[in-house]
Design an enzyme around this catalytic site. Sequence first.
Site, PDB file in Angstrom:
ATOM      1  N   HIS A 150       1.390  33.140 -48.250  1.00 54.49           N
ATOM      2  CA  HIS A 150       0.073  33.396 -48.839  1.00 54.49           C
ATOM      3  C   HIS A 150      -0.562  32.117 -49.395  1.00 54.49           C
ATOM      4  O   HIS A 150      -1.795  32.023 -49.460  1.00 54.49           O
ATOM      5  CB  HIS A 150       0.187  34.502 -49.896  1.00 54.49           C
ATOM      6  CG  HIS A 150       0.560  35.838 -49.295  1.00 54.49           C
ATOM      7  ND1 HIS A 150       1.196  36.836 -49.984  1.00 54.49           N
ATOM      8  CD2 HIS A 150       0.385  36.330 -48.032  1.00 54.49           C
ATOM      9  CE1 HIS A 150       1.399  37.875 -49.181  1.00 54.49           C
ATOM     10  NE2 HIS A 150       0.918  37.584 -47.998  1.00 54.49           N
ATOM     11  N   SER A 176      -1.467  40.472 -47.534  1.00 58.03           N
ATOM     12  CA  SER A 176      -2.375  39.513 -46.896  1.00 58.03           C
ATOM     13  C   SER A 176      -3.817  40.018 -46.755  1.00 58.03           C
ATOM     14  O   SER A 176      -4.746  39.222 -46.943  1.00 58.03           O
ATOM     15  CB  SER A 176      -1.811  39.068 -45.540  1.00 58.03           C
ATOM     16  OG  SER A 176      -1.349  40.167 -44.780  1.00 58.03           O
ATOM     17  N   GLU A 201      -2.097  47.713 -38.531  1.00 59.06           N
ATOM     18  CA  GLU A 201      -0.757  48.113 -38.962  1.00 59.06           C
ATOM     19  C   GLU A 201      -0.341  49.302 -38.099  1.00 59.06           C
ATOM     20  O   GLU A 201      -1.104  50.244 -37.930  1.00 59.06           O
ATOM     21  CB  GLU A 201      -0.779  48.473 -40.460  1.00 59.06           C
ATOM     22  CG  GLU A 201       0.457  49.137 -41.003  1.00 59.06           C
ATOM     23  CD  GLU A 201       1.738  48.311 -40.842  1.00 59.06           C
ATOM     24  OE1 GLU A 201       1.758  47.113 -41.156  1.00 59.06           O
ATOM     25  OE2 GLU A 201       2.732  48.900 -40.374  1.00 59.06           O
ATOM     26  N   ASP A 203      -1.139  48.507 -32.513  1.00 60.97           N
ATOM     27  CA  ASP A 203      -0.191  47.431 -32.241  1.00 60.97           C
ATOM     28  C   ASP A 203      -0.915  46.080 -32.417  1.00 60.97           C
ATOM     29  O   ASP A 203      -1.982  45.865 -31.825  1.00 60.97           O
ATOM     30  CB  ASP A 203       0.318  47.602 -30.804  1.00 60.97           C
ATOM     31  CG  ASP A 203       1.184  46.447 -30.366  1.00 60.97           C
ATOM     32  OD1 ASP A 203       1.977  45.951 -31.180  1.00 60.97           O
ATOM     33  OD2 ASP A 203       1.073  46.028 -29.204  1.00 60.97           O
ATOM     34  N   GLY A 204      -0.334  45.217 -33.205  1.00 59.88           N
ATOM     35  CA  GLY A 204      -0.972  43.936 -33.493  1.00 59.88           C
ATOM     36  C   GLY A 204      -1.188  43.086 -32.249  1.00 59.88           C
ATOM     37  O   GLY A 204      -2.145  42.305 -32.186  1.00 59.88           O
ATOM     38  N   ASP A 229       2.321  38.155 -38.382  1.00 56.07           N
ATOM     39  CA  ASP A 229       3.390  38.210 -39.389  1.00 56.07           C
ATOM     40  C   ASP A 229       4.321  39.401 -39.100  1.00 56.07           C
ATOM     41  O   ASP A 229       4.376  40.361 -39.875  1.00 56.07           O
ATOM     42  CB  ASP A 229       2.718  38.338 -40.767  1.00 56.07           C
ATOM     43  CG  ASP A 229       3.714  38.343 -41.915  1.00 56.07           C
ATOM     44  OD1 ASP A 229       4.841  37.862 -41.730  1.00 56.07           O
ATOM     45  OD2 ASP A 229       3.347  38.853 -42.995  1.00 56.07           O
TER      46      ASP A 229
END
Length: 280
Positions: free
Chosen positions: A18, A101, A119, A144-145, A165
Amino acid sequence: MNYRHAFHAGNFADVMKHVCLVALLRGLSRKDSAWCFLDTHAGAGDYDLGAPPSQKTGEYRHGIGRLWQATGPLPDALTDYLNVIRPLLGNDGTLRRYPGSPLIAAAVARPQDRLIACELNPLEFATLGEACRGHGPITVQQMDGYQALKAYLPPRERRGLVLIDPPYEQPGELPRLPRELLAAHKRFATGVYALWYPLKDEGPIAGLKRQLKDAGLRRILQVELRLTPLVQGGMLHGCGVLVINPPWGFAQQMATAMPALAAILAPGSGQGRVDWLVPE
Ligand SMILES: C[S@@+](CC[C@H](N)C(=O)[O-])C[C@H]1O[C@@H](n2cnc3c(N)ncnc32)[C@H](O)[C@@H]1O
């Protein structure tokens, strides 16, 4: 998908990541034109440090807990990070919550900027939606990212940061990353990319770096924080963020901030390191 970030929120790895996140978005904010932040693995957005997961591991005490109590002057990037998260920690100035985040990025965003938080886990996603409410223009998506990279890049602003991440809990995750990152970079070559990775067994991470290097990507900076210089079998002893296309000044800021952070989080043994995997 068993991973729950609530067990780890505010730990040394979150703090390090971060600090990078705030500095990267500040770098993009030097120009007035809007940026887009795409958070491919957003987590639950906000974490109660008094709740059983945080209390069970106590990891936050060795991360944000230590930095919070640090005395003496800090490098600018650490001070800026603390100033950004302070209003999000709980209303009496004590460490009661820790922001994820999406909330940290939202706190840095200006009116013209845009945020997309993805997410996949339905329970985490439900909490994320709640957490983001009232924090500005964040679009939350249960998806799905890696699909999000295809769906949202390039952003219409043509400027932005992509934070990747993943939890690294699935065996296929690490081999998938270079493929997905290279495909994303093809769509949005001028974007800033930040990929967080754990330092446990360092062999696979070295392989990932080699693949990105061999693929011909330029301007890849590695920012790493080690609590101990020793590789302890399977224990998370450090972490890193690979940054592609870092904004001007970011490398120098981290070169000052990471050794200072390492000295606070792991006095005597901590090491912070910043260098170019592939230069300009
Ligand atoms: C390390 S946590 C994210 C922490 C967050 N980025 C932060 O800094 O506050 C990783 C998250 O990714 C989610 N996840 C796992 N696989 C995913 C996928 N394929 N796409 C999107 N999210 C995923 C997990 O449920 C978990 O909440």
